[in-house]
Design an enzyme around this catalytic site. Sequence first.
Site, PDB file in Angstrom:
ATOM      1  N   SER A  16       0.983  -1.150   0.083  1.00  0.00           N
ATOM      2  CA  SER A  16       0.060   0.057  -0.066  1.00  0.00           C
ATOM      3  C   SER A  16       0.976   1.294   0.007  1.00  0.00           C
ATOM      4  CB  SER A  16      -0.961  -0.204   1.364  1.00  0.00           C
ATOM      5  OG  SER A  16      -1.950   0.995   1.026  1.00  0.00           O
TER       6      SER A  16
ATOM      7  N   ASP B 271      -9.810  -3.952  -5.109  1.00  0.00           N
ATOM      8  CA  ASP B 271      -8.956  -2.865  -4.579  1.00  0.00           C
ATOM      9  C   ASP B 271      -9.170  -1.681  -5.189  1.00  0.00           C
ATOM     10  OD1 ASP B 271      -7.159  -1.226  -3.025  1.00  0.00           O
ATOM     11  OD2 ASP B 271      -5.372  -2.289  -3.841  1.00  0.00           O
TER      12      ASP B 271
ATOM     13  N   HIS C 289      -7.710  -5.017  -0.779  1.00  0.00           N
ATOM     14  CA  HIS C 289      -6.590  -3.967  -0.225  1.00  0.00           C
ATOM     15  C   HIS C 289      -6.193  -4.598   1.192  1.00  0.00           C
ATOM     16  CE1 HIS C 289      -4.105  -0.659  -0.517  1.00  0.00           C
ATOM     17  NE2 HIS C 289      -4.161  -0.567   0.757  1.00  0.00           N
TER      18      HIS C 289
END
Length: 464
Positions: free
Chosen positions: A280, A395, A425
Amino acid sequence: MSNSTVSSINTLLNKTLMALHLASNDEMVGEVKDNGVQKKRLSVKEKMLSYNPMTHCQPHTLHYAMKGLGYLPTPVLEGLIGYLKGPHSKQYLHANAHLRLILAVNSHLKTPLELTPMHELRERFAADAVAMQAPSVWHQAGGSMLSNIKPFIKKGKTPVNWEDKTIANADDGDMTIRCYQAGTKSIGAKKRRAHNPDQTAMLFFHGGGFCIGNVDTHHEFCHAVCEQTGWPVISVDYRLAPECPAPAALKDCITAYAWLAEHCHTLGALPSRIVLAGDSAGGGLSTLIAQQLTAPNENAWLDLGADGQKMFDLLKKLPAPLAQMPLYPVTDIETDYPSWELYGEGLLLDHADVAVFDAACLENSPLPRIHILNSPMLGDNSKVCPTYIIAAELDVLRDEAFAYAKQLKSYKVPVETHTVLGAPHGFIHFMSVHQKLGQETKNIIHGFGGFVRDVISTRSRLVA
């Protein structure tokens, strides 16, 4: 235990279990009256709400609870999903009932980030991220005499040790890094050095929107990388926004890279064999560092004045990374890709979350929002190291990963892209509570290991 007014899910589970235990013991309150009226019983809910400090709180209750859900029959899981008004199978074709129930529970319990003070959000995220991890990854390999005896080491498992070190951050303050090593066994006062056949070390940057997360929240994944590959892994506890807005995190991670380049020989690795990874926000940091180590932009750094010039001078001295593995990374802060609309609501990272993290990270930054050091796609990626990109199907950031991969391929950079179907995610946090995602995570680590060894082999042939 945290004194936060916003309880972590793990804390709530422990309180619930304690309340159920008290209820099963038929605990009552009040006094017996002269007329013999029976004492009043407290309901489970009343006991749960009235029960204060947990003296026996189990740190991994959430792990067992979430993993245990996977053993329920599918009809039961589907019934629970329906009750919570969660996603149905046709909505997410590749997500099984267990994962969809996890998503439904998260959606049901989620508090809007803008309503939660950042320090409480950090505490809650850290508590629950650790609570989801397998307890076994928190056992030091050489913690006792018994752990050094082969029968006590699980067959096929590589023992892993870790140690927290304090180094200087980019502004000469203290920064924690966690160093993992495989195969180091303590025998009395002596230690046997770990064997690192690839002479490779990984520098890892945790995710969390540049605002939350730490070395504990991603401990399980780093432990797994070390265990599976045999590489030492160094996890960086960089400074967080909003207290330290962009590009503080980037500067800290470059500083950690410089430390590793200088000290990697103590870990059995070569400076030319440092690999980058992050998930991320950490994946975004990986892509930025890979870019700036191979094509540092002096004008961009001079926007930070003398400190920027110092960082640019440091970058020019450092060796290029061998490879990188960004997992569901942040690569483009401006463009709205199709996945932004497809998966922006009802999942683990939604539009509102992105807005909160974005504001915290960029509003008080000394750099303009649209800047090379904030958005990897804006810089020169033509010389970036070989890249192994991981995207999650469900995501909001999925298509950013694809766009980044496409740009690298246009420059003839060696790239492999893997999309984990049915994964949201942040799926690496479920690696030990969801069977499919656990296997996917193992496959990713194994795949990156092979990818790196191929890069080493190719370079060796070219030199020869």
